[in-house]
Design a protein around this motif. Structure first.
Motif, PDB file in Angstrom:
ATOM      1  N   GLY A 114       0.784  -1.219   0.000  1.00  0.00           N
ATOM      2  CA  GLY A 114       0.000   0.000   0.000  1.00  0.00           C
ATOM      3  C   GLY A 114       0.815   1.267   0.000  1.00  0.00           C
ATOM      4  N   LYS A 115       2.108   1.165   0.255  1.00  0.00           N
ATOM      5  CA  LYS A 115       2.969   2.339   0.245  1.00  0.00           C
ATOM      6  C   LYS A 115       3.361   2.702  -1.194  1.00  0.00           C
ATOM      7  N   THR A 116       3.926   3.885  -1.318  1.00  0.00           N
ATOM      8  CA  THR A 116       4.278   4.397  -2.641  1.00  0.00           C
ATOM      9  C   THR A 116       5.663   3.916  -3.089  1.00  0.00           C
ATOM     10  N   ILE A 117       5.720   3.477  -4.324  1.00  0.00           N
ATOM     11  CA  ILE A 117       6.984   3.111  -4.959  1.00  0.00           C
ATOM     12  C   ILE A 117       7.295   4.160  -6.029  1.00  0.00           C
ATOM     13  N   THR A 118       8.534   4.574  -6.084  1.00  0.00           N
ATOM     14  CA  THR A 118       8.989   5.477  -7.140  1.00  0.00           C
ATOM     15  C   THR A 118       9.829   4.681  -8.135  1.00  0.00           C
ATOM     16  N   VAL A 119       9.421   4.749  -9.400  1.00  0.00           N
ATOM     17  CA  VAL A 119      10.143   4.031 -10.452  1.00  0.00           C
ATOM     18  C   VAL A 119      10.802   5.060 -11.377  1.00  0.00           C
ATOM     19  N   THR A 120      12.119   4.959 -11.484  1.00  0.00           N
ATOM     20  CA  THR A 120      12.872   5.874 -12.332  1.00  0.00           C
ATOM     21  C   THR A 120      13.568   5.098 -13.446  1.00  0.00           C
ATOM     22  N   GLY A 121      14.130   5.824 -14.383  1.00  0.00           N
ATOM     23  CA  GLY A 121      14.864   5.190 -15.468  1.00  0.00           C
ATOM     24  C   GLY A 121      15.389   6.227 -16.432  1.00  0.00           C
ATOM     25  N   LYS A 122      16.078   5.744 -17.455  1.00  0.00           N
ATOM     26  CA  LYS A 122      16.603   6.657 -18.478  1.00  0.00           C
ATOM     27  C   LYS A 122      16.621   5.952 -19.831  1.00  0.00           C
ATOM     28  N   LEU A 123      16.097   6.655 -20.831  1.00  0.00           N
ATOM     29  CA  LEU A 123      16.141   6.196 -22.217  1.00  0.00           C
ATOM     30  C   LEU A 123      17.220   6.987 -22.943  1.00  0.00           C
ATOM     31  N   ALA A 124      18.194   6.294 -23.501  1.00  0.00           N
ATOM     32  CA  ALA A 124      19.274   6.954 -24.221  1.00  0.00           C
ATOM     33  C   ALA A 124      19.535   6.229 -25.531  1.00  0.00           C
ATOM     34  N   ARG A 125      20.262   6.895 -26.412  1.00  0.00           N
ATOM     35  CA  ARG A 125      20.634   6.280 -27.689  1.00  0.00           C
ATOM     36  C   ARG A 125      21.979   6.825 -28.140  1.00  0.00           C
ATOM     37  N   ALA A 126      22.619   6.088 -29.023  1.00  0.00           N
ATOM     38  CA  ALA A 126      23.938   6.474 -29.504  1.00  0.00           C
ATOM     39  C   ALA A 126      23.857   7.781 -30.282  1.00  0.00           C
ATOM     40  N   ASN A 127      24.773   8.679 -29.978  1.00  0.00           N
ATOM     41  CA  ASN A 127      24.907   9.917 -30.745  1.00  0.00           C
ATOM     42  C   ASN A 127      26.133   9.744 -31.645  1.00  0.00           C
ATOM     43  N   TRP A 128      25.895   9.642 -32.942  1.00  0.00           N
ATOM     44  CA  TRP A 128      26.975   9.361 -33.881  1.00  0.00           C
ATOM     45  C   TRP A 128      27.871  10.568 -34.119  1.00  0.00           C
TER      46      TRP A 128
END
Length: 283
Positions: free
Chosen positions: A195-209
């Motif tokens: 019942g408590k709050t979960i924080t979900v984080t992340g990062k989307l990245a891609r190759a910079n040519w």
């Protein structure tokens, strides 16, 4: 020596240009794109005299088995390209390349075959399957991000007859070349009370040519997914957009033990990717 005399070039006209294969970026001098004349040794006069002779029929052109070519900002990888070609005299050689540009006169990237001739295997008296390889060296030839997306596919074949009839099409099809993507996920705190709050984080990245680094992919919709500890199936909880740095953040209520992950569906320039699931122990 047999003289090759007949060619059809299906590219809006018969063209002759210099060729260096494989190549995608020339140092200060533009990009070279192959022609039928240079690959198969036909002359300008012979090309002009194409007339109504029987030409090879090309089909089933494949690049990397139909899967997109995905590249980071370093390293190289070799891919198989192939086609099927038919002619009453069967097939002597074949050609496939990938090229990028607005049109044939404005080419800014080419990946040509590594081999001087294709490996062609006869499947009947008139038909052969032919294979070649291309090598994509991201560190050398993927030099700007605008190269990501749709590339043209050239297909060609020369018959094993006295005339040496040639089929050539600079725009036979298209294929995607994409910037490698990465995606992370972290769910906290852990363990957590039900019942408590979960924080979900992340990062989307891609190759910079261009910068030769990974950079956040901004304003992209990414799905937060969850699977129970005893299940193999993820279900979508919600969709969140990345911020201007590619970061993701949202909150959910803890219910049962399981794994949270982010899932990105991909775009024309960037492939789909799933983050590794992060386990949450709910007490």
């Amino acid at each position: 020596m047999r003289i090759r005399t007949t060619v059809a070039a299906v590219s809006g006209g018969l063209v002759l240009a210099a060729l260096a294969v494989p190549v995608a970026q020339a140092d200060g001098g533009g990009v070279h794109k192959p022609t039928a004349a240079e690959r198969f040794g036909v002359s300008r006069a012979a090309m002009s005299a194409a007339a109504d002779d029987e030409l090879p029929v090309v089909s089933d052109v494949k690049v990397n088995g139909g899967k997109a070519i995905v590249a980071g900002y370093t390293g190289s990888k070799t891919y198989t390209v192939s086609l099927t070609a038919s002619h009453s005299g069967n097939i002597e050689d074949a050609y496939v390349d990938l090229w990028h540009g607005r049109d044939r006169a404005h080419v800014d990237g080419v990946f040509g075959p590594n081999e001087q001739a294709a490996t062609c295997t006869a499947v009947s008296t008139t038909t052969s399957t032919c294979k070649l390889t291309i090598t994509v060296d991201a560190g050398r030839y993927l030099y700007m991000n605008s190269l990501a997306g749709t590339w043209h596919v050239t297909a060609g074949a020369i018959a094993a007859d006295e005339a040496g009839s040639v089929y050539w099409n600079d725009v036979y099809g298209t294929h995607r070349v994409q910037r490698l993507s990465t995606l992370t996920a972290n769910a906290a705190p852990e363990p957590v009370k039900k019942g408590k709050t979960i924080t979900v984080t992340g990062k989307l990245a891609r190759a910079n040519w261009e910068t030769r680094k990974y950079a956040g992919y901004s304003t992209q919709p990414v799905q937060l997914q969850f699977r129970k500890k005893d299940s193999d199936t993820y279900t979508t909880v919600k969709t969140v957009k990345t911020n201007n740095k590619g970061d993701l953040k949202t909150t959910v209520k803890a219910t049962v033990d399981g794994f949270f992950r982010w899932s990105f569906a991909g775009t024309s320039t960037t492939p789909a990717v799933n983050a590794a699931g992060d386990f949450i122990d709910v007490q």
